[in-house]
Write a protein that holds these residues in place. Structure first.
Motif, PDB file in Angstrom:
ATOM      1  N   VAL A 100       0.765  -1.234   0.008  1.00 44.24           N
ATOM      2  CA  VAL A 100       0.005   0.188  -0.006  1.00 44.24           C
ATOM      3  C   VAL A 100       1.009   1.127   0.057  1.00 44.24           C
ATOM      4  CG1 VAL A 100      -1.767   1.274   1.096  1.00 44.24           C
ATOM      5  CG2 VAL A 100      -1.562  -1.223   1.124  1.00 44.24           C
ATOM      6  N   GLY A 101       0.627   2.113  -0.617  1.00 41.03           N
ATOM      7  CA  GLY A 101       1.348   3.231  -0.926  1.00 41.03           C
ATOM      8  C   GLY A 101       1.605   3.430  -2.329  1.00 41.03           C
TER       9      GLY A 101
ATOM     10  N   GLN B 111      -2.612  20.501   6.057  1.00 45.32           N
ATOM     11  CA  GLN B 111      -3.982  20.056   5.805  1.00 45.32           C
ATOM     12  C   GLN B 111      -4.633  21.333   4.994  1.00 45.32           C
ATOM     13  OE1 GLN B 111      -6.231  18.425   8.752  1.00 45.32           O
ATOM     14  NE2 GLN B 111      -7.461  16.987   7.344  1.00 45.32           N
ATOM     15  N   ALA B 112      -4.244  22.054   4.574  1.00 50.61           N
ATOM     16  CA  ALA B 112      -4.483  23.075   3.901  1.00 50.61           C
ATOM     17  C   ALA B 112      -3.838  23.486   2.554  1.00 50.61           C
ATOM     18  CB  ALA B 112      -4.494  24.407   4.398  1.00 50.61           C
TER      19      ALA B 112
ATOM     20  N   SER C  54      -8.257  21.081  -1.734  1.00 50.88           N
ATOM     21  CA  SER C  54      -9.712  20.866  -1.115  1.00 50.88           C
ATOM     22  C   SER C  54      -9.461  19.669  -0.529  1.00 50.88           C
ATOM     23  CB  SER C  54     -10.579  20.575  -2.086  1.00 50.88           C
ATOM     24  OG  SER C  54     -10.868  21.801  -2.913  1.00 50.88           O
ATOM     25  N   ILE C  55      -9.904  19.589   0.629  1.00 52.29           N
ATOM     26  CA  ILE C  55      -9.789  18.335   1.591  1.00 52.29           C
ATOM     27  C   ILE C  55     -11.048  17.293   1.002  1.00 52.29           C
ATOM     28  CG2 ILE C  55      -9.187  17.558   3.874  1.00 52.29           C
ATOM     29  CD1 ILE C  55      -7.465  19.892   2.896  1.00 52.29           C
ATOM     30  N   TRP C  56     -10.666  16.255   1.494  1.00 50.96           N
ATOM     31  CA  TRP C  56     -11.754  15.092   1.288  1.00 50.96           C
ATOM     32  C   TRP C  56     -12.258  14.972  -0.140  1.00 50.96           C
ATOM     33  CZ3 TRP C  56     -13.239  19.058   5.326  1.00 50.96           C
ATOM     34  CH2 TRP C  56     -12.906  18.583   6.648  1.00 50.96           C
ATOM     35  N   ILE C  57     -11.522  15.409  -1.014  1.00 44.09           N
ATOM     36  CA  ILE C  57     -11.698  14.816  -2.439  1.00 44.09           C
ATOM     37  C   ILE C  57     -10.354  14.652  -2.934  1.00 44.09           C
ATOM     38  CG2 ILE C  57     -13.696  16.573  -2.638  1.00 44.09           C
ATOM     39  CD1 ILE C  57     -11.762  18.314  -4.114  1.00 44.09           C
ATOM     40  N   PRO C  58     -10.692  13.400  -3.791  1.00 49.60           N
ATOM     41  CA  PRO C  58      -9.535  12.779  -4.466  1.00 49.60           C
ATOM     42  C   PRO C  58      -9.014  13.699  -5.754  1.00 49.60           C
ATOM     43  CG  PRO C  58     -11.758  11.509  -5.129  1.00 49.60           C
ATOM     44  CD  PRO C  58     -11.883  12.736  -4.271  1.00 49.60           C
TER      45      PRO C  58
ATOM     46  N   CYS D 163      -3.062   9.091  -7.209  1.00 49.46           N
ATOM     47  CA  CYS D 163      -4.425   9.524  -6.601  1.00 49.46           C
ATOM     48  C   CYS D 163      -4.479   9.565  -5.171  1.00 49.46           C
ATOM     49  CB  CYS D 163      -5.293   8.926  -7.573  1.00 49.46           C
ATOM     50  SG  CYS D 163      -5.510   9.255  -8.999  1.00 49.46           S
TER      51      CYS D 163
ATOM     52  N   ARG E 233      -6.190  11.317  -1.495  1.00 43.26           N
ATOM     53  CA  ARG E 233      -6.820  12.743  -0.724  1.00 43.26           C
ATOM     54  C   ARG E 233      -5.759  13.342   0.264  1.00 43.26           C
ATOM     55  NH1 ARG E 233     -12.469   9.356   0.356  1.00 43.26           N
ATOM     56  NH2 ARG E 233     -11.324   8.943   2.423  1.00 43.26           N
TER      57      ARG E 233
ATOM     58  N   GLU F 274      -6.400  14.604   3.115  1.00 45.75           N
ATOM     59  CA  GLU F 274      -6.067  14.203   4.584  1.00 45.75           C
ATOM     60  C   GLU F 274      -5.335  13.061   4.661  1.00 45.75           C
ATOM     61  OE1 GLU F 274      -9.182  14.090   2.963  1.00 45.75           O
ATOM     62  OE2 GLU F 274     -10.108  12.275   3.298  1.00 45.75           O
ATOM     63  N   ASN F 275      -5.259  12.178   3.790  1.00 45.99           N
ATOM     64  CA  ASN F 275      -4.320  11.132   3.979  1.00 45.99           C
ATOM     65  C   ASN F 275      -2.780  11.185   3.584  1.00 45.99           C
ATOM     66  OD1 ASN F 275      -6.623   9.642   4.334  1.00 45.99           O
ATOM     67  ND2 ASN F 275      -7.064   9.110   2.260  1.00 45.99           N
TER      68      ASN F 275
ATOM     69  N   SER G 190      -5.399   9.365  14.480  1.00 40.17           N
ATOM     70  CA  SER G 190      -6.099   8.264  13.598  1.00 40.17           C
ATOM     71  C   SER G 190      -5.606   8.269  12.367  1.00 40.17           C
ATOM     72  CB  SER G 190      -7.577   8.592  13.757  1.00 40.17           C
ATOM     73  OG  SER G 190      -7.981   9.653  13.107  1.00 40.17           O
ATOM     74  N   PHE G 191      -4.460   8.885  12.182  1.00 36.67           N
ATOM     75  CA  PHE G 191      -3.831   8.702  10.676  1.00 36.67           C
ATOM     76  C   PHE G 191      -2.329   7.818  10.925  1.00 36.67           C
ATOM     77  CE2 PHE G 191      -6.715  10.441   7.523  1.00 36.67           C
ATOM     78  CZ  PHE G 191      -7.462  11.360   8.494  1.00 36.67           C
TER      79      PHE G 191
END
Lengths: 231, 663
Positions: B27-28, B94-95, B148-152, B171, B173, B175-176, B267-268
């Motif tokens: 994964v990665g 995160q911005a 934009s957060i939370w969008i791929p 690809c 998101r 926040e990840n 939680s990440f």
């Protein structure tokens, strides 16, 4: 003779311990939480309420993360992000701020409403997700339990956020435009069967994102309203 | 989650092993994965490595692994693909986020501007170019407006002529991909030092990275402190911490410690970079008290250990000193049980016998109630072994206090005879006549049976026994069965004497006092006795007065081979000759100890005075020193010796008294 003494002593000790713990429990929150301090109910401060709710949302997000990872191990879905880009979660219809600036610029009432909408939208899908997991033999009981826990937590989180909203309205922090009734959008999202064709994995993928959103929004809301504690 | 959070090139994938198939998932954001399958079987721990090259990160759907292969190890290694590719995308707050790319092997595209980065997300309908290039770094920076957060998001590289280098894996998101900056202002304060002055605790505190917006709650961060001693390479990690301070316990005085910190979103999984390390060291100031405390502690411990060792080694002695054992009442030779029962008679009897070393074992049956009686047991299983012979010899010697060479042959022959249960000895005719046993018994009691083997008509076992006799001097054999009573004391004690070279006359010269019937029958039935299979035991009477020497000296003189072999006979009773011996004890009555046989065959009474053989016991447990005559049914002496001889020691019959006994 000795037996009797020992028994009586242990009984007394057990009773005392019970009393002690019961009293401490009651002290914590056995009394109903009420908006106004009348009728002997225990009043929780807004900060306290917020903390609880935020903790709850953090835990929900953690569980969704774990489940998502497990799903990845089991199914190893193709990382077709392009496909995912166009794929929509059923909550996509709910307008949510996608950045920090947007979130901070949003009014408190709106933010609160968004949170509530999200939580309402996920109640049914999560319940059905848990059902499908329980019947799926690929998953062990642990995963199934997690799904159930997730479903319950979303339910409780929704109630909690409603209480917070109530409290805020009572305190005058936000206007009374936030109604406990769900907005038409949320209703649409939850009643529509948009989420039904979604595969379990996609469901998790979407919920993982949405739980993070809820957590974020709650934190932003809290730090905006009560910046003192833990911000 | 096994997502790679380090900068290493190779990581371990997620593994799923199903029977012979291994599924591995890396994964990665790996462009190209190399899987190295290293295996080791049970037999040999060798590594057979298979390198596979795949394009995507999730793969090895079905790599067949032979059975018995253990420990396959996979690693996902990031291989630099030859074509231009996106190296990494990271967001710090995160911005905003940044992406870096590399031209790969296409060196002609390495010049700035040769490659252009395009992105797309769910909000956009088409690919857009990077909003801001940082060419020296081959970096593209996305600011707040473009994030934009939370969008791929998906990234793409385009070269000249719209050549597109695109990988589906690029690809994500936002926040990840958040990796917060390391915390700042890391410092430490000493909390306390332990009383021994060896350890101390420190409080480490820091501040959240400025780039992470914690105040507004936009980012929730948790921290991880790692520390290590100055010379080690392994870092110790403490628990994830949400506050901006942490206590480190148990550091050692004098050592230098290195501490650094990193953080990640709650939680990440992805951690940020480590901060610059700080160094902690506390030098011990107390010089004098430190050794003193240490010395004291060790000294006390050592003393305690020493004391415990002494106590444990001398446990017994201490127990003796502290709790001396209470001696229980004990009289040698007397069974306390008898005292309780009140059997004084038995007690007396047992005391005499016990004091003298125990009666022969053939009287086991008689003494079976008296546990104190020591019998020399003959082990049936050891029959025939030389060892047994030695034992017998030693037992005999011990008993008789005389070195007793026992002829091998005799023992060999008699070993069979020996192998009969002790309990049967002496019990014969009163119960069901156990012929073989009696015969063997009889045989055993024949130390000096016809060497010439004249006895032919003897029963088979006995014949065998006799034949095996050597012509050697007849020595005492199987004295384990009985002791020679050389003297009976007036008080009732029995004097046992060693029967050295006891020759038992084969002749029937001496017959014991026996009932009249027996006497009469003795001579006449000599010949018949041989035919008889029943026991023809005769008693060998030991001269009560005779000493050892007397017996010995007399024996050769007295010895006279029987004219007629009397195989059936057991021992010939050989009466002591009063003329040669000392005057009989007063206890003995004036009865003549002799029993002169009527038959002319009777010869000189050999002074075989070394033992008295009790041949049998009747039902009343009385000693029968003479076998009963064969015509008569096994005549058990009805009379109890006790009744017959009240004046005599209980249970003992001296030869003198035999005459007084009537069947």
């Amino acid at each position: 003779m000795m037996h009797g003494t020992i028994r009586s002593v242990s009984c007394v000790w057990v009773v005392w311990v019970c009393l002690f713990f019961c009293s401490s429990v009651t002290m914590v929150g056995a009394a109903p939480i009420c908006a106004n301090a009348q009728g002997g109910c225990h009043v929780l401060s807004l900060a306290n309420l917020f903390d609880r709710v935020i903790q709850h949302s953090a835990r929900t997000h953690g569980i969704s993360n774990n489940l998502h990872t497990e799903f990845e191990q089991y199914f190893m879905p193709s990382k077709n992000h392009i496909g995912r880009v166009s794929r929509n979660c059923h909550t996509s219809s709910i307008l949510t701020p996608n950045g920090k600036d947007n979130a901070q610029r949003m009014a408190r009432e709106e933010l609160t409403e968004v949170i509530l909408k999200l939580l309402v939208a996920w109640r049914d899908p999560l319940w059905h997700f848990h059902q499908s997991m329980a019947h799926h033999h690929d998953f062990n009981n642990f995963s199934s339990n997690k799904a159930l826990e997730m479903s319950n937590m979303v339910h409780e989180l929704h109630k909690g956020v409603e209480k917070v909203a109530e409290k805020m309205q009572v305190l005058g922090i936000i206007s009374n435009t936030v109604s406990s009734l769900v907005s038409p959008e949320a209703l649409l999202a939850s009643d529509s069967s948009e989420w039904r064709p979604m595969r379990d994995y996609d469901l998790l993928y979407c919920f993982r994102r949405d739980s993070n959103k809820v957590q974020n929004y709650l934190k932003i809301l809290k730090c905006r309203i009560i910046p003192e504690h833990g911000c | 989650m096994t997502e790679n959070d380090a900068n290493a090139d190779c990581v371990h994938p997620i593994m799923l092993i199903e029977r012979n198939t291994i599924l591995a998932l890396c994964v990665g954001r790996y462009i190209q994965i190399s899987f190295r399958l290293c295996c080791s079987s049970l037999a040999s721990v060798t590594c057979c490595c298979i390198d596979t090259l795949k394009k995507n990160s999730d793969l090895i759907a079905d790599l067949f692994v032979p059975p018995l292969i253990l420990y396959p190890s996979f690693s996902c290694c990031l291989l630099a693909p030859p074509e231009p590719h996106i190296t990494e995308c990271i967001s710090r707050d995160q911005a905003t986020f940044q992406c870096w790319w590399s031209p790969g092997n296409f060196h002609n595209l390495s010049s700035p501007g040769a490659l252009r980065l395009f992105y797309i997300n769910s909000l956009a309908s088409e690919w857009k170019e990077c909003p801001k290039y940082v060419h020296p770094n081959r970096e593209c920076f996305f600011d707040n407006n473009h994030t934009s957060i939370w969008i791929p998001y998906c990234m793409q590289l385009r070269g000249q002529n719209n050549v597109t280098y695109y990988n589906e894996e690029d690809c994500f998101r936002v926040e990840n991909i958040v990796r917060p900056d390391p915390p700042v202002s890391l410092n430490w304060t000493l909390l306390n030092i332990s009383p021994s002055g060896l350890n101390y605790d420190v409080m480490v505190n820091w501040e959240a990275p400025p780039s992470a917006d914690v105040k507004t709650g936009w980012m929730r961060i948790e921290y991880e402190i790692q520390y290590r001693a100055g010379n080690t390479t392994k870092w110790d990690a403490l628990e994830m911490q949400r506050q901006t301070q942490q206590t480190i316990f148990g550091l050692h005085v004098g050592k230098e410690y290195e501490v650094h910190i990193r953080c990640r979103m709650r939680s990440f999984v992805r951690f940020g970079e480590f901060s610059d390390p700080i160094f902690i060291q506390v030098i011990s100031s107390k010089g004098s008290t430190f050794p003193l405390t240490l010395v004291l502690v060790f000294g006390i411990t050592g003393v305690l250990i020493l004391v415990m060792l002494i106590v444990s080694s001398q446990q017994r002695r201490l127990m003796m000193i502290l709790l001396p054992p209470v001696p229980a009442p004990k009289i040698k030779g007397i069974d306390p049980e008898l005292l309780k029962k009140g059997k004084l008679d038995d007690l007396n009897f047992s005391s005499t016998g016990g004091g003298l070393g125990g009666p022969p074992t053939y009287a086991t049956d008689f003494y079976q109630d008296e546990l104190w009686v020591e019998f020399i047991e003959v082990d049936a299983e050891d029959a025939g072994t030389g060892e047994k012979e030695d034992n017998q010899g030693s037992d005999t010697q011990r008993l008789l206090d005389v070195p007793q060479p026992i002829s091998h042959h005799m023992n060999i022959g008699f070993s069979n005879a020996v192998s009969f249960p002790d309990s049967d000895s002496g019990r014969a005719s009163c119960y069901d006549p156990d012929v073989p046993d009696q015969d063997t018994l009889m045989a055993t009691l024949l130390p000096g049976q016809p060497e010439d083997g004249e006895v032919k008509t003897s029963p088979a076992p006995e014949r065998l026994l006799i034949r095996t006799q050597t012509a050697g001097p007849q020595t005492w054999f199987n004295t384990d069965f009985y002791a020679q009573v050389s003297n009976v004391m007036p008080t009732g004690g029995v004097v046992l004497s060693p029967g050295q070279q006891l020759r038992i006359q084969e002749s029937t010269s001496g017959t014991e006092e026996e009932p009249q019937q027996g006497k009469e029958h003795k001579g006449s039935e000599d010949s018949e006795e041989e035919k008889e299979k029943e026991e023809q035991f005769q008693l060998l009477v030991v001269d009560p007065e005779g000493g050892r020497q007397a017996a010995e000296s007399n024996t050769p003189q007295m010895f006279a081979p029987p004219s007629s072999p009397i195989p059936g006979e057991g021992y010939q009773t050989i009466l002591p000759q009063p003329a040669e011996t000392e005057p009989a004890a007063t206890a003995e009555d004036g009865q003549s100890p002799y029993i002169l046989p009527d038959s002319p065959q009777s010869q000189v009474f050999a002074r075989v005075a070394d033992y008295t053989v009790v041949q049998e016991l009747n039902s009343q447990h009385s000693l029968l020193l003479n076998p009963p005559p064969r015509q008569s049914p096994p005549a058990c002496r009805p009379q109890h010796p006790l009744k017959a001889l009240p004046s005599m020691p209980v249970g003992y019959i001296t030869p003198d008294l035999l005459g007084s006994l009537s069947p």
